[in-house]
Design an enzyme around this catalytic site. Sequence first.
Site, PDB file in Angstrom:
ATOM      1  CB  ALA A 173      -1.077   3.419   2.977  1.00 48.56           C
ATOM      2  CG  LEU A 189      -4.361  -0.122   6.564  1.00 50.46           C
ATOM      3  CD1 LEU A 189      -4.430   0.640   7.879  1.00 50.46           C
ATOM      4  CD2 LEU A 189      -4.084  -1.590   6.820  1.00 50.46           C
ATOM      5  N   GLY A 231      12.033   9.489   7.089  1.00 47.19           N
ATOM      6  CA  GLY A 231      11.102   9.751   5.993  1.00 47.19           C
ATOM      7  C   GLY A 231       9.647   9.512   6.343  1.00 47.19           C
ATOM      8  CG  ASP A 282      -2.234  13.916   6.075  1.00 48.15           C
ATOM      9  OD1 ASP A 282      -2.603  14.012   4.896  1.00 48.15           O
ATOM     10  OD2 ASP A 282      -1.876  12.853   6.589  1.00 48.15           O
ATOM     11  CE  LYS A 290      -3.974  10.375   5.735  1.00 50.95           C
ATOM     12  NZ  LYS A 290      -2.814   9.812   6.444  1.00 50.95           N
ATOM     13  N   GLY A 321       3.914   4.619   3.522  1.00 44.92           N
ATOM     14  CA  GLY A 321       4.997   3.904   2.834  1.00 44.92           C
ATOM     15  C   GLY A 321       4.684   3.731   1.362  1.00 44.92           C
TER      16      GLY A 321
END
Length: 366
Positions: A151, A153, A205, A219, A223, A339
């Site tokens: 996200a 970072l 969520g 996923d 990355k 988020g």
Amino acid sequence: MSALRINIVLFGIGNVGSTLVNQVIESQKFFLEKRNIDLRFPIITNSSLAFFEKDGLKNQWEANFAQSAIPFRIEDIIEYAQEQQLENLIAVDATASSDIVKNYIPLIQNGFDIVSANKKANTLHFDFYKELRRNLKKYDKTFLYETNVGAGLPVVQTINDLHFSGEEITKIRGVFSGSLSYIFNRFSAEEIPFSNILLAAEKNGYTEPDSREDLSGNDVARKLLILAREIEQKFEFSDIKISSLLLPDLNETNSKAEYSVNKQLFDKPFYIAKITQADNHVLRYVGEFDVTKKELEVKLISVPQSSALGQLKGADNLIEIYTKSYGEIPIVIQGAGAGKQVTARGVLTDILKIAEKVKIKEAVWL
């Protein structure tokens, strides 16, 4: 000096895209005063409709979109930008779509820089990866994607800076998934069945709409592949050894309904994994790239509770970067790895980096 206007074409108005627009609206005055940058959204799209706003963003963008959006093709967007003589164009991809990614090269060829939260472009076949970068170089354009890993970072930038400063990176390892971090942090600390924690993660969520996407390990693997390619390693997705968390009797072959009602099947194998590990150890699902051995692996491991990975809390990500200079002590980057707020803020940071680059170019021309 007059403010530098940056024209953003936003693809995707889901969680991240809509949060980004609202963050820009809230901070527009701040960017004008502090950085002399005027961020505008002349075009906003979802998967099938586009809203064209001649005067840039108005605060009622959602109402405007609902009333005035029309079907579009990528050619319409390029043509509109040319007709309106829009300068300093940035295409922002806040989707998870493969179709948008196919349009990156035409957009670059027509004057757009790219900022993307979408991981697809960096995980497709290496030939596409290379061709995309060839076009960026040819047309002197920038492609930023810090939010592809962790996200908001600063993981991609740190690894890129280390590599291109001549540092030898020997290993990259970490918890790259906010949802799986949450699940295993709770499972290690609490006497609760695995399926109960998985349901809580879905309800809050943290997972994808179908949590098998998270449990498959794909996923995390994407990355890891992005970071491997960041240090000029020519790997494909198929080169990654993925130990899925799904079960032979509960995996992608089941219907969604079957999967939903049979989650308790996870409880026994994960409980056994938990009680058979060494004392004061906890389970963590990690991605690991051993650069020396050229091995990429996604797997469930047991680590000491006192280690950096062992002390993780909440849905945090933690990435360890081992280098020749730092030896056995890794550089550790830790923080919220998921988020909409942090992801949108990371996208906005990339937009502002490109804006500053444009300012420098304009100063040189002046």
